[in-house]
Design a protein around this motif. Structure first.
Motif, PDB file in Angstrom:
ATOM      1  N   SER A   6      -8.293   1.980  -1.645  1.00  0.00           N
ATOM      2  CA  SER A   6      -9.011   0.873  -2.423  1.00  0.00           C
ATOM      3  C   SER A   6     -10.532   0.784  -1.744  1.00  0.00           C
ATOM      4  CB  SER A   6      -8.130  -0.201  -2.539  1.00  0.00           C
ATOM      5  OG  SER A   6      -8.837  -1.459  -2.841  1.00  0.00           O
ATOM      6  N   ASN A  34      -6.531  13.389  -9.469  1.00  0.00           N
ATOM      7  CA  ASN A  34      -6.600  12.136  -8.965  1.00  0.00           C
ATOM      8  C   ASN A  34      -6.038  11.050 -10.084  1.00  0.00           C
ATOM      9  OD1 ASN A  34      -8.974  10.975 -10.442  1.00  0.00           O
ATOM     10  ND2 ASN A  34      -9.610  12.829  -9.913  1.00  0.00           N
ATOM     11  N   ARG A  35      -5.830   9.918  -9.826  1.00  0.00           N
ATOM     12  CA  ARG A  35      -5.290   8.875 -10.701  1.00  0.00           C
ATOM     13  C   ARG A  35      -5.806   7.601 -10.170  1.00  0.00           C
ATOM     14  NH1 ARG A  35       0.451   9.883 -10.882  1.00  0.00           N
ATOM     15  NH2 ARG A  35      -0.463  11.748 -12.120  1.00  0.00           N
ATOM     16  N   SER A  36      -6.458   6.587 -11.244  1.00  0.00           N
ATOM     17  CA  SER A  36      -6.838   5.148 -10.706  1.00  0.00           C
ATOM     18  C   SER A  36      -6.055   4.211 -11.611  1.00  0.00           C
ATOM     19  CB  SER A  36      -8.233   5.206 -10.914  1.00  0.00           C
ATOM     20  OG  SER A  36      -9.111   5.877 -10.134  1.00  0.00           O
ATOM     21  N   ASP A  37      -5.739   3.299 -10.847  1.00  0.00           N
ATOM     22  CA  ASP A  37      -5.015   2.144 -11.592  1.00  0.00           C
ATOM     23  C   ASP A  37      -5.822   0.838 -10.972  1.00  0.00           C
ATOM     24  OD1 ASP A  37      -3.881   1.044  -9.131  1.00  0.00           O
ATOM     25  OD2 ASP A  37      -1.846   2.177  -9.515  1.00  0.00           O
ATOM     26  N   SER A  38      -5.129  -0.351 -11.532  1.00  0.00           N
ATOM     27  CA  SER A  38      -6.030  -1.414 -11.443  1.00  0.00           C
ATOM     28  C   SER A  38      -6.349  -1.946  -9.758  1.00  0.00           C
ATOM     29  CB  SER A  38      -5.433  -2.748 -12.061  1.00  0.00           C
ATOM     30  OG  SER A  38      -3.981  -2.861 -11.668  1.00  0.00           O
ATOM     31  N   TYR A  40      -5.580   0.843  -6.996  1.00  0.00           N
ATOM     32  CA  TYR A  40      -5.796   1.977  -5.911  1.00  0.00           C
ATOM     33  C   TYR A  40      -6.378   3.038  -6.584  1.00  0.00           C
ATOM     34  CZ  TYR A  40      -3.342  -0.739  -2.494  1.00  0.00           C
ATOM     35  OH  TYR A  40      -3.244  -1.800  -1.587  1.00  0.00           O
ATOM     36  N   THR A  41      -6.712   4.045  -6.095  1.00  0.00           N
ATOM     37  CA  THR A  41      -7.205   5.444  -6.520  1.00  0.00           C
ATOM     38  C   THR A  41      -6.328   6.479  -5.677  1.00  0.00           C
ATOM     39  OG1 THR A  41      -9.139   4.954  -7.469  1.00  0.00           O
ATOM     40  CG2 THR A  41      -8.837   7.136  -6.883  1.00  0.00           C
TER      41      THR A  41
END
Length: 107
Positions: A6, A34-38, A40-41
């Protein structure tokens, strides 16, 4: 290796999407899964390549923000070849196995 991290730009306005967008571009352009959310990545790859991407993403935020806070959490599991999706698949399989065992028989 799977790393969740983060980036938080400090000393800037409340909405930080413009700062983080620059970092996410760096991550996506890396070609690593990769994957991002609100919050963390997550990024998957070998140690050196993942850390290089995190460094470049941090530098992208630092180019606009006077200060950047970085939080990093790593899962080093050599036998898990695709941890970004593999860990979730393993969890879902365990849930399905537990559900089948604990479900009452149907008549």
């Amino acid at each position: 290796m799977l790393v969740a991290f983060s980036l938080t730009p400090m000393g800037v306005e409340t909405v930080v999407a413009d700062y983080i967008a620059d970092a996410v571009r760096v991550i996506r352009d890396s070609g690593l899964p990769n994957r991002s959310d609100s919050m963390y990545t997550m990024i998957e790859g070998e140690w050196d390549e993942v850390m290089d991407v995190i460094k470049r993403a941090t530098e992208a935020v630092a180019a606009k923000a006077p200060r950047v806070q970085l939080i990093v959490k790593a899962d080093i599991w050599p036998e898990m070849h695709t941890p970004l999706d593999g860990k979730i698949a393993l969890l879902e399989q365990r849930i399905a196995d537990t559900t089948q065992v604990s479900s009452p028989p149907t008549s």
